[in-house]
Write an enzyme that holds these catalytic residues in place. Structure first.
Site, PDB file in Angstrom:
ATOM      1  N   GLN A 225      64.375  97.275  41.161  1.00  0.00           N
ATOM      2  CA  GLN A 225      65.530  97.402  40.286  1.00  0.00           C
ATOM      3  C   GLN A 225      66.292  96.094  40.124  1.00  0.00           C
ATOM      4  O   GLN A 225      67.284  96.038  39.392  1.00  0.00           O
ATOM      5  CB  GLN A 225      66.478  98.481  40.833  1.00  0.00           C
ATOM      6  CG  GLN A 225      65.861  99.867  40.860  1.00  0.00           C
ATOM      7  CD  GLN A 225      66.738 100.881  41.574  1.00  0.00           C
ATOM      8  OE1 GLN A 225      67.842 100.575  42.026  1.00  0.00           O
ATOM      9  NE2 GLN A 225      66.236 102.114  41.701  1.00  0.00           N
TER      10      GLN A 225
ATOM     11  N   HIS B 187      68.962  99.505  44.439  1.00  0.00           N
ATOM     12  CA  HIS B 187      70.417  99.521  44.615  1.00  0.00           C
ATOM     13  C   HIS B 187      71.032  98.122  44.759  1.00  0.00           C
ATOM     14  O   HIS B 187      71.747  97.826  45.710  1.00  0.00           O
ATOM     15  CB  HIS B 187      70.801 100.391  45.820  1.00  0.00           C
ATOM     16  CG  HIS B 187      70.337 101.810  45.703  1.00  0.00           C
ATOM     17  ND1 HIS B 187      70.570 102.758  46.677  1.00  0.00           N
ATOM     18  CD2 HIS B 187      69.636 102.460  44.726  1.00  0.00           C
ATOM     19  CE1 HIS B 187      70.044 103.919  46.310  1.00  0.00           C
ATOM     20  NE2 HIS B 187      69.467 103.744  45.126  1.00  0.00           N
TER      21      HIS B 187
END
Length: 389
Positions: free
Chosen positions: A103, A169
């Site tokens: 991510q 995250h």
């Protein structure tokens, strides 16, 4: 992309850049026409049509506008594109070293509020740990100036810890508060206990000065072992951070696990509970906590169960969208739509779903021209919402 620890040769960089330039220019000139977007979208308070202002992208994460109207789009894969009047005109060079992993990658981009006088552009991105380290990386903040299509005067202002090879995250959204300080979010980096631990940067919203210093009144500057940049904690993965256009109060949203996505009002020194309290459960169905309320921990303004996977956030302002004034627009990754949250007295009193099945919405911004812009992946496009009678 190279594997971790590898680097591209100069010729490989040139080959990749040439491919990107050709592909993006061709796609941007075609505008990826989709007939359904030309229809009038009828909503409860406002009807609008949609046009495509940039295309040929993959995962457009951040966007901002230069004073001349040029649109800068940050791709998570580590490229920064420049569009003018809907046409790709250049790839910005001189970016920092970016750890493109899971991510992570190039994320948010913001102009300094006094950009026309000082020229500072702020970038949020994931970067490697110390040279020679095998520990992966974490979120960083840099500022630089734009000279033609090259970043110059680069200054790394912040580098988060702990470094980890986890691909999840990173956060990260940025906003300048009315106090002139830069606020930004970092997710818990896949370790829940990070969010309650003040000795690391993960699972927090941070506040620094425009040149990376620590404000003297940050809440934990005198707490032994605490990271002095922390403004609030107990967050899971905030990918929305904005200020109310009238009050200046900070609002954020964050991903819950399976259920329990949240909208929060962010205040100095407060604990937002993750993972001690949550309305969600683990992805495999097991229980994280039986508690949704605990003393000393804040309740969300709104929680979504099932999760919508929120990404991108803006308050709607201006005459063009007067009917939506002070509504929050939020993108949904999992349900592939835009949601309008109507706010009154710091409460969400109504929700409306817009643009169903438009795609995975990564960002939404109100542009300097007063229109609403929506960044969507697969296909990677920037859309503009235009009110109609």
């Amino acid at each position: 992309m190279p594997a971790f620890g590898q680097s591209l040769s100069e010729q490989e960089i040139a080959d990749v850049s040439a491919y990107i330039l050709t592909d993006i220019k061709a796609a941007s000139e075609s505008h990826d026409y989709r007939p359904e977007l030309a229809e009038i979208h009828e909503t409860e308070k406002l009807n609008f049509k949609v046009d495509t202002v940039a295309s040929g992208l993959e995962i457009p994460w951040g966007m901002t506008w230069l004073p001349n109207g040029d649109l800068l789009v940050a791709e998570r894969s580590g490229e920064l594109f420049r569009f003018r009047n809907g046409t790709f005109i250049g790839l910005i060079e001189g970016l920092p070293t970016i750890y493109v992993h899971g991510q992570g990658g190039l994320m948010d981009i913001r102009l300094h509020p006094d950009y026309e006088n000082n020229g500072w552009i702020y970038l949020a991105y994931s970067t490697y740990g110390p040279e020679g380290s095998s520990e992966g990386g974490n979120t960083a903040i840099m500022r630089a100036r734009l000279q033609d299509n090259t970043l110059v005067d680069k200054q790394e202002l912040f580098k988060g810890t702990p470094d980890t090879r986890s691909g999840v995250h990173y956060g990260c959204r940025m906003v300048f508060g009315n106090d002139g300080y830069l606020y930004f979010s970092i997710g818990d980096r896949g370790r829940m206990d990070n969010a309650q631990d003040l000795t690391n940067h993960a699972g927090k919203i941070h506040r620094i000065t425009e040149d990376g210093q620590i404000p003297a009144d940050n809440p934990f500057v005198n707490t032994p072992g605490a990271m002095a940049s922390i403004y609030s904690y107990g967050h899971r993965n905030p990918q929305g951070l904005v200020k109310h256009p009238e009050t200046g109060v900070l609002w954020s949203h964050e991903h819950g696990p399976r259920g329990g996505d949240e909208i929060n009002i962010v205040e100095k020194g407060l604990n937002y509970g993750w993972p001690e309290i949550s309305y969600g459960i683990n992805y495999n169905g097991t229980i994280i906590t039986n508690d949704t309320v605990k003393a000393g921990m804040e309740q969300p303004v709104l929680q979504w169960t099932p999760s919508i996977a929120p990404c991108g956030m803006t308050f709607v302002t201006g005459e063009l969208f007067k009917a939506w004034e002070n509504s929050i627009l939020t993108g949904s990754l999992s349900f592939r739509y835009l949601v309008r949250n109507e706010v009154q007295n710091n409460e969400v009193v109504h929700q409306e779903i817009l643009l169903r099945e438009i795609g995975r919405v990564r960002n939404v911004e109100t542009g300097p021209d007063g229109y609403v812009y929506v960044a969507v992946e697969n296909p990677g496009v920037i859309l503009r919402l235009i009110p109609v009678e």
